[in-house]
Design an enzyme around this catalytic site. Structure first.
Site, PDB file in Angstrom:
ATOM      1  N   LYS A 121       0.835  -1.209   0.000  1.00 44.26           N
ATOM      2  CA  LYS A 121       0.000   0.000   0.000  1.00 44.26           C
ATOM      3  C   LYS A 121       0.869   1.259   0.000  1.00 44.26           C
ATOM      4  O   LYS A 121       0.652   2.183  -0.779  1.00 44.26           O
ATOM      5  CB  LYS A 121      -0.939  -0.006   1.219  1.00 44.26           C
ATOM      6  CG  LYS A 121      -1.912   1.163   1.192  1.00 44.26           C
ATOM      7  CD  LYS A 121      -2.925   1.080   2.302  1.00 44.26           C
ATOM      8  CE  LYS A 121      -2.295   1.458   3.611  1.00 44.26           C
ATOM      9  NZ  LYS A 121      -3.210   1.832   4.670  1.00 44.26           N
ATOM     10  N   ASP A 139      -6.865   1.121   0.816  1.00 41.60           N
ATOM     11  CA  ASP A 139      -6.956   1.328   2.261  1.00 41.60           C
ATOM     12  C   ASP A 139      -8.367   0.957   2.716  1.00 41.60           C
ATOM     13  O   ASP A 139      -9.155   0.387   1.965  1.00 41.60           O
ATOM     14  CB  ASP A 139      -6.599   2.776   2.623  1.00 41.60           C
ATOM     15  CG  ASP A 139      -7.691   3.753   2.212  1.00 41.60           C
ATOM     16  OD1 ASP A 139      -8.610   3.341   1.455  1.00 41.60           O
ATOM     17  OD2 ASP A 139      -7.663   4.904   2.659  1.00 41.60           O
TER      18      ASP A 139
END
Ligand code: SF4
Length: 213
Positions: A121, A139
């Protein structure tokens, strides 16, 4: 499941509502942006932005931070959660950049993920924000919005969500989609009380239609 065509349509509607959706993390260099992303795990961008000016001034380069001790760094970051671990990651990450990448933040996901404290991420956020390389960081907001809109199956994990979004959206929309979905999750499709009644995506959204019935 929402088709590719309707997924593109949903992102366009989101971007009309939030035309200025973008990262709220503030940084003056790629290196500092990477530090800010590491610090932002499980805390708000606002809390990170409050502490980073002093941290960045004290450690302008990977080399300066690599030479620091944890106890030197902690006073700058102790206003946020997990600061001890995050402090260790910051120093280790700076050490890796200085030693393995000639002091420059690397520009590929594979290399970024070799840095301490950097997962997929964080790497995706840095690729998109620092280098304008198409990527979709997933997310909690991107996950929730993708599932509610049935862009992905309800049990999809983070990697499946990222890959499905990349398949359903043209590459030129990836960065915009990431920003729009975060804003959508923050201000329209919140975890507890999504604003379904007045949502411009209601016609496309099976979850919303169930909620307003
Ligand atoms: Fe979220 Fe409701 Fe809009 Fe669907 S209709 S995207 S659940 S706010």
């Amino acid at each position: 499941m929402l088709s590719s065509k309707d997924t593109v349509k949903a992102i366009k509607i989101m971007s009309e509502k939030f035309p200025d959706a973008r990262t709220s993390l503030e940084a003056d260099t790629d290196f500092h942006f990477l530090l800010a992303v590491i610090l932002s795990a499980q805390t708000t961008d606002k809390a990170v932005n409050l502490l980073t000016p002093r941290l960045f001034a004290a450690y302008p380069t990977p080399e300066t931070l690599a030479a620091a001790k944890l106890e030197d760094v902690i006073p700058f970051i102790k206003s946020i959660g997990l600061y001890r671990n995050k402090g260790k990651y910051l120093i280790a990450c700076a050490t890796d950049i200085a030693a393995k990448f000639n002091g420059q933040v690397p520009r590929t996901r594979t290399e970024l993920m070799q840095l301490s404290g950097v997962g997929r991420k964080t790497a995706d956020v840095v690729l998109a924000e620092c280098f304008n390389i198409p990527a979709i960081a997933v997310d909690t907001h991107v996950t929730r919005v993708s599932k509610r809109l049935r862009i992905v199956p309800q049990k999809a994990d983070v990697l499946t969500i990222e890959k499905t979004l990349m398949k359903k959206l043209p590459e030129e929309l990836w960065i915009k989609a990431h920003h729009c979905m975060i804003f959508w999750g923050r201000y329209q499709c919140m975890a507890r009380s999504p604003l379904c009644q007045e949502c411009p995506l209601l016609a496309l959204c099976a979850e919303g239609q169930k909620r307003v019935m």
